[in-house]
Design a protein around this motif. Structure first.
Motif, mmCIF file in Angstrom:
data_model
loop_
_atom_site.group_PDB
_atom_site.id
_atom_site.type_symbol
_atom_site.label_atom_id
_atom_site.label_comp_id
_atom_site.label_asym_id
_atom_site.label_seq_id
_atom_site.Cartn_x
_atom_site.Cartn_y
_atom_site.Cartn_z
ATOM 1 N N LYS A 44 0.836 -1.201 0.000
ATOM 2 C CA LYS A 44 0.000 0.000 0.000
ATOM 3 C C LYS A 44 0.875 1.256 0.000
ATOM 4 O O LYS A 44 1.905 1.316 0.650
ATOM 5 C CB LYS A 44 -0.917 0.006 1.210
ATOM 6 C CG LYS A 44 -1.908 -1.134 1.186
ATOM 7 C CD LYS A 44 -3.299 -0.635 1.287
ATOM 8 C CE LYS A 44 -4.221 -1.824 1.344
ATOM 9 N NZ LYS A 44 -5.221 -1.830 0.384
ATOM 10 N N THR A 45 0.414 2.238 -0.753
ATOM 11 C CA THR A 45 1.110 3.518 -0.819
ATOM 12 C C THR A 45 0.255 4.582 -0.160
ATOM 13 O O THR A 45 -0.900 4.344 0.179
ATOM 14 C CB THR A 45 1.382 3.917 -2.282
ATOM 15 O OG1 THR A 45 0.133 3.994 -2.963
ATOM 16 C CG2 THR A 45 2.281 2.904 -2.971
ATOM 17 N N ALA A 46 0.819 5.756 -0.031
ATOM 18 C CA ALA A 46 0.068 6.862 0.556
ATOM 19 C C ALA A 46 -1.092 7.219 -0.370
ATOM 20 O O ALA A 46 -1.006 7.021 -1.582
ATOM 21 C CB ALA A 46 0.991 8.060 0.736
ATOM 22 N N PRO A 47 -2.161 7.752 0.186
ATOM 23 C CA PRO A 47 -3.287 8.142 -0.669
ATOM 24 C C PRO A 47 -2.868 9.279 -1.609
ATOM 25 O O PRO A 47 -1.923 10.019 -1.305
ATOM 26 C CB PRO A 47 -4.354 8.603 0.329
ATOM 27 C CG PRO A 47 -3.640 8.866 1.588
ATOM 28 C CD PRO A 47 -2.409 8.022 1.595
ATOM 29 N N PRO A 48 -3.565 9.425 -2.733
ATOM 30 C CA PRO A 48 -3.211 10.499 -3.665
ATOM 31 C C PRO A 48 -3.459 11.863 -3.034
ATOM 32 O O PRO A 48 -4.278 11.989 -2.119
ATOM 33 C CB PRO A 48 -4.125 10.254 -4.857
ATOM 34 C CG PRO A 48 -5.253 9.445 -4.327
ATOM 35 C CD PRO A 48 -4.700 8.653 -3.184
ATOM 36 N N PRO A 49 -2.756 12.874 -3.539
ATOM 37 C CA PRO A 49 -2.965 14.212 -2.976
ATOM 38 C C PRO A 49 -4.357 14.746 -3.311
ATOM 39 O O PRO A 49 -5.013 14.266 -4.225
ATOM 40 C CB PRO A 49 -1.880 15.045 -3.668
ATOM 41 C CG PRO A 49 -1.588 14.325 -4.927
ATOM 42 C CD PRO A 49 -1.797 12.867 -4.621
ATOM 43 N N ALA A 50 -4.774 15.721 -2.557
ATOM 44 C CA ALA A 50 -6.081 16.344 -2.787
ATOM 45 C C ALA A 50 -5.904 17.856 -2.869
ATOM 46 O O ALA A 50 -4.862 18.395 -2.488
ATOM 47 C CB ALA A 50 -7.034 15.975 -1.652
ATOM 48 N N GLY A 51 -6.909 18.522 -3.371
ATOM 49 C CA GLY A 51 -6.915 19.983 -3.415
ATOM 50 C C GLY A 51 -5.806 20.569 -4.264
ATOM 51 O O GLY A 51 -5.553 20.136 -5.384
ATOM 52 N N ALA A 53 -2.565 20.456 -3.915
ATOM 53 C CA ALA A 53 -1.472 19.508 -4.198
ATOM 54 C C ALA A 53 -1.819 18.637 -5.404
ATOM 55 O O ALA A 53 -0.963 18.351 -6.250
ATOM 56 C CB ALA A 53 -1.178 18.648 -2.978
ATOM 57 N N ALA A 54 -3.086 18.222 -5.518
ATOM 58 C CA ALA A 54 -3.516 17.404 -6.653
ATOM 59 C C ALA A 54 -3.450 18.209 -7.943
ATOM 60 O O ALA A 54 -3.012 17.703 -8.981
ATOM 61 C CB ALA A 54 -4.930 16.878 -6.422
ATOM 62 N N ALA A 55 -3.877 19.468 -7.888
ATOM 63 C CA ALA A 55 -3.846 20.327 -9.075
ATOM 64 C C ALA A 55 -2.406 20.554 -9.530
ATOM 65 O O ALA A 55 -2.105 20.509 -10.731
ATOM 66 C CB ALA A 55 -4.535 21.659 -8.782
ATOM 67 N N THR A 56 -1.509 20.774 -8.587
ATOM 68 C CA THR A 56 -0.097 20.977 -8.915
ATOM 69 C C THR A 56 0.491 19.718 -9.544
ATOM 70 O O THR A 56 1.213 19.788 -10.543
ATOM 71 C CB THR A 56 0.706 21.341 -7.635
ATOM 72 O OG1 THR A 56 0.129 22.506 -7.059
ATOM 73 C CG2 THR A 56 2.167 21.567 -7.938
ATOM 74 N N GLU A 57 0.171 18.558 -8.977
ATOM 75 C CA GLU A 57 0.670 17.290 -9.509
ATOM 76 C C GLU A 57 0.114 17.028 -10.906
ATOM 77 O O GLU A 57 0.831 16.559 -11.793
ATOM 78 C CB GLU A 57 0.308 16.147 -8.563
ATOM 79 C CG GLU A 57 0.997 14.851 -8.917
ATOM 80 C CD GLU A 57 0.797 13.773 -7.869
ATOM 81 O OE1 GLU A 57 0.388 12.664 -8.256
ATOM 82 O OE2 GLU A 57 1.050 14.043 -6.674
#
Length: 121
Positions: A44-51, A53-57
């Motif tokens: 298992k990995t860390a959950p995906p970024p949100a907000g 951080a998600a937009a930047t990624e």
């Protein structure tokens, strides 16, 4: 029956027993037990970024996709053939043929490759 064909026949029979055992181990869709790892949680990995951080990624990912080289696209297309195990089988068999691996050991090697693929998938 030659010694080689006897060995191959017994190896194929053993492989079918492993398949049958694996089929019997299925508890529910998406919840197959692992063969090598103690639990699926080991991967298992860390959950995906949100907000933000998600937009930047996502922006960074789009930039990477737009700047892919012909070589990178070609490599992605090479891996994107057949099922999840196709290229790994091709690589494993090629290596075993190159190094003259015997049939019983080759079957064992492929069983380990597939157990690893199962756990990772």
């Amino acid at each position: 029956m030659t010694p080689f064909s006897r060995s191959l026949a017994s190896s194929v029979a053993a492989a079918w027993l492993v398949v049958a055992a694996g089929t019997a181990r299925v508890e529910a869709a998406g919840e197959q037990p692992t063969w090598i790892l103690s639990t699926v949680g080991d991967l298992k990995t860390a959950p995906p970024p949100a907000g933000k951080a998600a937009a930047t990624e996502l922006t960074a990912l789009k930039a990477m996709v737009a700047s892919r080289s012909v070589s990178e696209v070609s490599q992605a297309r090479w891996w994107d053939v057949g099922g999840p195990a196709y290229r790994w089988n091709e690589i494993a068999v090629s290596e075993m043929l190159t190094h003259s691996v015997t049939v019983p050991l080759a079957l064992r090697n492929l069983a380990l490759v597939h157990a690893a693929i199962h756990d990772a998938w």
